[in-house]
Each structure stands twice: as structure tokens, then as C-alpha cells.
Design a protein around this motif. Structure first.
Motif, mmCIF file in Angstrom:
data_model
loop_
_atom_site.group_PDB
_atom_site.id
_atom_site.type_symbol
_atom_site.label_atom_id
_atom_site.label_comp_id
_atom_site.label_asym_id
_atom_site.label_seq_id
_atom_site.Cartn_x
_atom_site.Cartn_y
_atom_site.Cartn_z
ATOM 1 N N LEU A 1 0.912 -1.200 -0.020
ATOM 2 C CA LEU A 1 -0.096 -0.006 -0.111
ATOM 3 C C LEU A 1 0.604 1.455 0.039
ATOM 4 O O LEU A 1 0.526 2.366 -0.484
ATOM 5 N N ASN A 2 2.191 1.104 0.639
ATOM 6 C CA ASN A 2 2.971 2.281 0.643
ATOM 7 C C ASN A 2 3.385 2.818 -0.805
ATOM 8 O O ASN A 2 3.570 4.131 -0.881
ATOM 9 N N TYR A 3 3.321 1.728 -1.517
ATOM 10 C CA TYR A 3 3.688 2.263 -3.140
ATOM 11 C C TYR A 3 2.603 3.035 -3.735
ATOM 12 O O TYR A 3 2.993 3.940 -4.596
ATOM 13 N N VAL A 4 1.609 3.133 -3.155
ATOM 14 C CA VAL A 4 0.407 4.012 -3.835
ATOM 15 C C VAL A 4 0.198 5.061 -2.878
ATOM 16 O O VAL A 4 -0.067 6.268 -3.324
ATOM 17 N N ILE A 5 -0.025 5.033 -1.579
ATOM 18 C CA ILE A 5 -0.361 6.073 -0.661
ATOM 19 C C ILE A 5 0.680 7.128 -0.482
ATOM 20 O O ILE A 5 0.373 8.455 -0.594
ATOM 21 N N VAL A 6 2.074 6.802 -0.505
ATOM 22 C CA VAL A 6 3.048 7.695 -0.319
ATOM 23 C C VAL A 6 3.363 8.659 -1.240
ATOM 24 O O VAL A 6 3.160 9.974 -1.119
ATOM 25 N N PRO A 7 3.179 8.179 -2.591
ATOM 26 C CA PRO A 7 3.487 9.129 -3.522
ATOM 27 C C PRO A 7 2.333 9.877 -3.967
ATOM 28 O O PRO A 7 2.520 11.457 -3.969
ATOM 29 N N ALA A 8 1.155 9.608 -3.490
ATOM 30 C CA ALA A 8 -0.250 10.447 -3.693
ATOM 31 C C ALA A 8 0.013 11.668 -2.646
ATOM 32 O O ALA A 8 -0.428 12.730 -2.839
ATOM 33 N N ALA A 9 0.365 11.113 -1.342
ATOM 34 C CA ALA A 9 0.531 12.103 -0.148
ATOM 35 C C ALA A 9 1.629 13.249 -0.495
ATOM 36 O O ALA A 9 1.338 14.487 -0.311
ATOM 37 N N VAL A 10 2.693 12.711 -0.744
ATOM 38 C CA VAL A 10 3.854 13.790 -1.403
ATOM 39 C C VAL A 10 3.479 14.674 -2.390
ATOM 40 O O VAL A 10 3.434 15.942 -2.288
ATOM 41 N N LEU A 11 2.573 14.252 -3.362
ATOM 42 C CA LEU A 11 2.156 14.871 -4.438
ATOM 43 C C LEU A 11 1.087 16.164 -4.038
ATOM 44 O O LEU A 11 1.077 17.140 -4.466
ATOM 45 N N ALA A 12 0.135 15.570 -3.078
ATOM 46 C CA ALA A 12 -0.780 16.541 -2.579
ATOM 47 C C ALA A 12 -0.228 17.516 -1.562
ATOM 48 O O ALA A 12 -0.733 18.644 -1.635
ATOM 49 N N PHE A 13 0.917 17.368 -0.926
ATOM 50 C CA PHE A 13 1.572 18.140 -0.284
ATOM 51 C C PHE A 13 2.217 19.332 -0.830
ATOM 52 O O PHE A 13 1.941 20.688 -0.728
ATOM 53 N N PHE A 14 2.493 19.250 -2.386
ATOM 54 C CA PHE A 14 3.310 19.981 -2.982
ATOM 55 C C PHE A 14 2.297 20.603 -4.210
ATOM 56 O O PHE A 14 2.447 21.910 -4.263
ATOM 57 N N VAL A 15 1.395 19.849 -4.526
ATOM 58 C CA VAL A 15 0.295 20.193 -5.573
ATOM 59 C C VAL A 15 -1.028 20.243 -4.966
ATOM 60 O O VAL A 15 -1.550 18.954 -4.871
ATOM 61 N N HIS A 16 -1.763 21.149 -4.818
ATOM 62 C CA HIS A 16 -3.159 21.371 -4.345
ATOM 63 C C HIS A 16 -3.745 22.495 -4.623
ATOM 64 O O HIS A 16 -3.137 23.485 -5.163
ATOM 65 N N PRO A 17 -4.986 22.562 -4.652
ATOM 66 C CA PRO A 17 -5.838 23.848 -5.004
ATOM 67 C C PRO A 17 -5.648 25.060 -3.894
ATOM 68 O O PRO A 17 -5.077 24.749 -2.900
ATOM 69 N N THR A 18 -5.399 26.137 -4.263
ATOM 70 C CA THR A 18 -5.135 27.405 -3.795
ATOM 71 C C THR A 18 -6.329 28.254 -3.431
ATOM 72 O O THR A 18 -6.437 29.574 -3.375
ATOM 73 N N VAL A 19 -7.547 27.697 -3.021
ATOM 74 C CA VAL A 19 -8.918 28.200 -2.874
ATOM 75 C C VAL A 19 -8.716 28.934 -1.442
ATOM 76 O O VAL A 19 -8.794 28.144 -0.480
ATOM 77 N N LYS A 20 -8.592 30.215 -1.434
ATOM 78 C CA LYS A 20 -8.400 30.943 -0.173
ATOM 79 C C LYS A 20 -9.410 30.264 0.840
ATOM 80 O O LYS A 20 -9.314 30.651 2.144
ATOM 81 N N SER A 21 -10.625 30.197 0.419
ATOM 82 C CA SER A 21 -11.574 30.206 1.411
ATOM 83 C C SER A 21 -11.451 28.745 2.182
ATOM 84 O O SER A 21 -12.450 28.845 3.206
#
Length: 541
Positions: free
Chosen positions: A406-426
Motif C-alpha cells: 500500500l505504501n507504493y500507492v499512498i506515499v506518492p499520492a500524499a507527497v504530490l498532494a503536499f506540493f500540488v493542491h488547490p489554492t482556494v483561499k476560502s
């Protein structure tokens, strides 16, 4: 092991319906029709497309007949009189169409007329020995005379000359009863060969779409459409009635078509291979490059169709979530009836629960709409599947083959989410990261299931249906983004308020999901069309 002699859910439903009384069948038919009408109303924005699709389906039905005539060299089970009636109303409609509108309908009618005339020629001259003239015994004047008489008295009152208005009415009325000789012949024969059955079923679908157009128009105008001024007091009600007549004439046949597999016991048709099977067989023999080109053409065709028919592109996500849920219901059916979870990846279900739980939380925070409800239901269904696999059916779980960490799937998704995510201020940062995480995780959550299937090689049908449902769902999600990009000439890819990389990454995630499942979907369709119960995946090189 538990798959021998199983009956698919669809067959069980049809078997259950067959045992019900006539009143119950009518009630279920009405519910089904209403459900389809509601779906069409919500999804198709231009109701004139119903007629275009109906004419296209009629043409497809004729192409099925042409395939039969050219490959099997027989016209058994086919009514020449229905084809003659079809040629008559198409010729008149083509003439009227040139006079009154000259649009896409004119083109489709012309192609359909040419195809019908060719079918008549083949039946009349080339294959007349196999034509069942004694069973095709309905006189042509039975449908023609009433249609002509009705057209004389009830026709539109537009600005066109009287004869053209009468001709238009005549072709509408004649079309509504043109299939009667074919149904009469089939009733006389009793055993219907598949190609004629496919053709009549295509007519049934086409007629339902035409009828749907009128019903939705009447609903949208609260009944006022029935008596539109300038069209004649009785004209539109009569057209509406004609469409209803066509639909009900074919409804009973369509029920039996879906319930029973068409049979052909004539020697000429022994061992025939359907056009779809031949096409898939041909595709299989092509090189990898040709397959890729064909795949791209198919995808583009589907995208164009979706763009033309679906007016609110958010429906893509609703349909995708609904199809995912249907896939899970298939698994639940398997677990409860066959009492086995063989071929099913527990890790994919765990990943599904994770991204669904996160998405439900974010959905409650951010929007709360139909997506929230569907996600919640899907989450509950997935949790139930995990419970069954983990405790009730753990002896049949292939833990040794479900070997992707499961680490092969969860870790890359978490790392990518940390750096690339929406910047909706609300919304606070953690919620935006969680939303990104569930998007990325969903895109690769099916990998453990595919890995298990690759290890097993031979795949039982229920798991295959489930993964195919995921493939369809992912394609719809991907279609939403592709059409959005096309509609805005690429501008949504870099919306400032959503950050420079967020939407491109979402788009990429949807593409990844689609392409991950595309290869499996090809083998799934190939196996299903070949009538194989078990799906055999290719051995990886």
C-alpha cells in the motif's frame, strides 16, 4: 470454483420478471420507461438530437441486415414488405425534407433510403430463393390506406403547399406501422434468427427515442405543445399518438429480445460469427500501432458524442460515481451469492475506502451535493465488502497474490498532494491537501487489483465486471476534463485561482486512471463478445 453454473444478475432479474403477472410486468415497464425518460431529459440538452440518434440507429439496423445478406447469403426471417414500406416513407420524407428543411436529417434519410433500396434489391433478385414469401403475408394496403386516409384529414397547417403537408403526414403515419409486416412474419416463423432480431430491436430503440422527444416536449411545455397554434389542432396530438403506437408495437418484442437470445436454426447460418466478434478478431490481428490508432479514433468518437449530447458536463462525474457504485453492487452480489472473494483485491478496496472517506469529509466541508450522497453510499458499500473479505470470506482471499504494498500507492499520492493542491483561499490548507490527496489516490487505487489480476491470469466474471465499471467511470471523469479544456481552448488548465499546477495535475490523474484501465477494458470487451465466461489476460513479457 464457485463460478460453475452461475447465473448473471441480469439473467436473474429477467427470470424474476418473467415469473410475475402481466400487471406487474406493465408496472415495471412503466418504471423503466420513466427512468429512461428522466435520464434523457437530464442528460441531453438538445431534444432534436433524439431524432438524429433514432435515424442513426435505424441505419445501424439496416447495416446489420446488409451484413447478413452479404455474408450469409440469405434473407430468411426478413420481411420484404416492411422494407418496401420503409422505402416509401423514406422517399417521401426525403422529398419533404429537401423542400422544408434540408439538414442532417436529410442526409441520414438519404443514406438510409439507399441502404433500404439495396436490401430490397438483394431480397427481390439475388436472394429471392430464401425469401419467405408465404409467411410475409400481410397485404401492403393494410398499412398504406389508413395512413393515407389519416394524412388527408390530419396534417400540419404550415406555409408549405397542401400536397407537401399531406405527404409529410403520410410518411409519419406510415412509419409508425411499417414494421407490422416484419412482426407478422416473425410471429408466423416463431423462431427468429439473430440478424432480423437485431434489426427489429434497433427499430424499437429508434422509435423509443422518437417517442421520448415528444413526451419531453409535452412535459416541458406543460401540455401546451400538443396544441401548438399554426400546426393544426389535431396534427401534433396525432404525431404524438403515432410515435406511441410505434413504441408500443415494438415494446413487447424488445422485452423478449432482451430476455431470450435470438436463435437461428437454418443451415445457412450455422456457426456464424457476429459482426462485433469479427471486428474484434480483426483488431486483435492488427499491429500495436494500428490498435493505438483505432483506440484513439474510438475515444475521439465517444468524446464527440458525449459533448454533443450531454449539456451539463458535471453529469459526467455523477455518472462516473454511479457506475462505480454499480461495480461495487456487482461485487456485493458475488460475495453474497457465491460466498467467495477470489480474484478480488482487498488492498484496492482499502485504498477506495481511504480516498472515499477523505472525499466525503471534504465534500461535507466544501459543497454538499449529489456527489456527497453518492460517495457516502459507495463508502458504506466498500466498507461492507472489506468486512466480508476480511472476516466472512477470508479463506477464499488470495492474500499471496494481492502482493502490492500500500505504501507504493499512498506515499506518492500524499507527497504530490503536499506540493500540488488547490489554492482556494476560502478553505484551510489541510482540507485542500486532503482533497488533492484523494484525487491522486483515486487515480492509482486500482493498481493492486490489476496486479492481482496479472498474477492470476484467469479472471472470473464478477471481478472483471467490477474493474470494467471502474474503467467506464474513469473514462467519464477524463471526458469531463478533456471537454472542459476544449470548450475553453485550454484556458482552464492554468486558472490562477486554482494554482498553476493543480488543474493540470487533476487532468493528468484522470488520464492516468483511464489509460491504466484501457488495456483491461479491451480484453474484457473481447472476452464478453466472444461469449467467454472466464477472461484470460495476456502473459506479461
Amino acid at each position: 470454483m464457485g463460478q460453475k453454473g452461475y447465473q448473471s444478475p441480469a439473467k436473474k432479474v429477467l427470470s424474476w420478471i418473467r415469473k410475475k403477472s402481466k400487471k406487474v410486468k406493465i408496472f415495471l415497464g412503466l418504471i423503466t420507461a420513466i427512468s429512461l425518460l428522466v435520464t434523457l431529459k437530464l442528460v441531453v440538452h438538445d431534444h432534436n438530437l433524439f431524432f438524429v440518434i433514432a435515424e442513426a440507429i435505424h441505419l445501424i439496423g439496416l447495416l446489420v441486415l446488409i451484413y447478413k445478406l452479404t455474408t450469409l447469403k440469405t434473407c430468411s426471417g426478413l420481411s420484404l414488405k416492411t422494407q418496401v414500406l420503409t422505402a416509401i416513407f423514406l422517399a417521401i420524407r426525403l422529398y419533404c425534407s429537401f423542400i422544408m428543411e434540408a439538414d442532417i436529417h436529410t442526409l441520414l434519410d438519404f443514406i438510409t433510403l439507399v441502404a433500404t433500396v439495396w436490401v430490397i434489391y438483394m431480397m427481390k433478385f439475388k436472394l429471392k430463393a430464401s425469401y419467405m414469401a408465404e409467411l410475409d403475408n400481410m397485404p401492403l394496403y393494410y398499412p398504406i390506406v389508413p395512413a393515407a386516409a389519416l394524412a388527408f384529414f390530419v396534417h400540419p397547417t404550415t406555409s408549405h403547399i397542401l400536397i407537401n403537408r399531406m405527404l409529410w403526414a403520410f410518411c409519419v403515419y406510415l412509419e409508425s406501422v411499417s414494421v407490422l409486416p416484419q412482426l407478422r412474419l416473425m410471429q408466423n416463423v416463431q423462431i427468429i434468427e439473430p440478424f432480423s432480431a437485431h434489426y427489429v430491436f434497433a427499430l424499437g430503440v429508434a422509435r423509443f427515442l422518437g417517442c421520448a422527444h415528444w413526451i419531453i416536449q409535452v412535459y416541458d411545455t406543460a401540455g401546451a405543445y400538443i396544441y401548438l397554434a399554426g400546426r393544426g389542432y389535431f396534427w401534433i396530438p396525432t404525431v404524438f399518438l403515432a410515435e406511441m403506437v410505434q413504441t408500443f408495437i415494438l415494446a413487447d418484442f424488445c422485452y423478449y429480445y432482451c430476455h431470450e437470445r435470438p436463435v437461428d436454426r437454418s443451415p445457412a447460418n450455422a456457426g456464424y460469427q457476429s459482426p462485433v466478434k469479427k471486428l474484434l478478431s480483426w483488431v486483435q490481428k492488427q499491429s500495436k500501432k494500428v490498435k493505438i490508432v483505432l483506440f484513439i479514433i474510438t475515444v475521439i468518437t465517444l468524446l464527440v458524442t458525449l459533448k454533443l449530447t450531454v449539456h451539463d458536463h458535471n453529469y459526467f462525474f455523477v455518472m462516473a460515481e454511479a457506475i462505480h457504485l454499480i461495480g461495487l453492487l456487482i461485487l456485493i452480489y458475488k460475495l453474497t451469492t457465491l460466498n467467495t472473494c477470489s480474484g478480488l483485491s482487498l488492498k484496492t478496496q482499502v485504498l477506495t475506502v481511504i480516498f472515499l472517506a477523505v472525499r466525503v469529509y471534504c465534500s461535507f466541508i466544501m459543497e454538499r451535493d449529489i456527489h456527497t450522497v453518492l460517495d457516502l453510499i459507495t463508502l458504506v458499500a466498500t466498507l461492507w465488502i472489506i468486512y466480508m473479505m476480511k472476516f466472512k470470506l477470508k479463506t477464499s482471499y488470495m492474500a499471496d497474490l494481492d502482493n502490492m504494498s500500500l505504501n507504493y500507492v499512498i506515499v506518492p499520492a500524499a507527497v504530490l498532494a503536499f506540493f500540488v493542491h488547490p489554492t482556494v483561499k476560502s478553505y484551510i490548507l489541510i482540507n485542500r491537501m486532503l482533497w488533492a490527496f484523494c484525487v491522486y489516490l483515486e487515480s492509482i487505487s486500482v493498481l493492486p487489483q490489476l496486479r492481482l489480476m496479472q498474477n492470476v491470469q484467469i479472471l472470473e466474471p464478477f471481478s472483471a465486471h467490477y474493474v470494467f465499471a471502474l474503467g467506464i467511470a474513469r473514462f467519464l471523469g477524463c471526458a469531463h476534463w478533456i471537454i472542459q479544456v476544449y470548450d475553453n481552448i485550454g484556458s482552464p488548465i492554468f486558472l490562477d485561482e486554482r494554482s498553476f499546477l493543480w488543474i493540470p495535475m487533476v487532468f493528468l490523474a484522470e488520464m492516468v486512471q483511464t489509460f491504466i484501465l484501457a488495456d483491461f477494458c479491451y480484453y474484457y470487451v473481447k472476452s464478453v463478445m466472444s461469449g467467454q465466461l472466464i477472461i484470460r489476460l495476456p502473459v506479461p513479457v
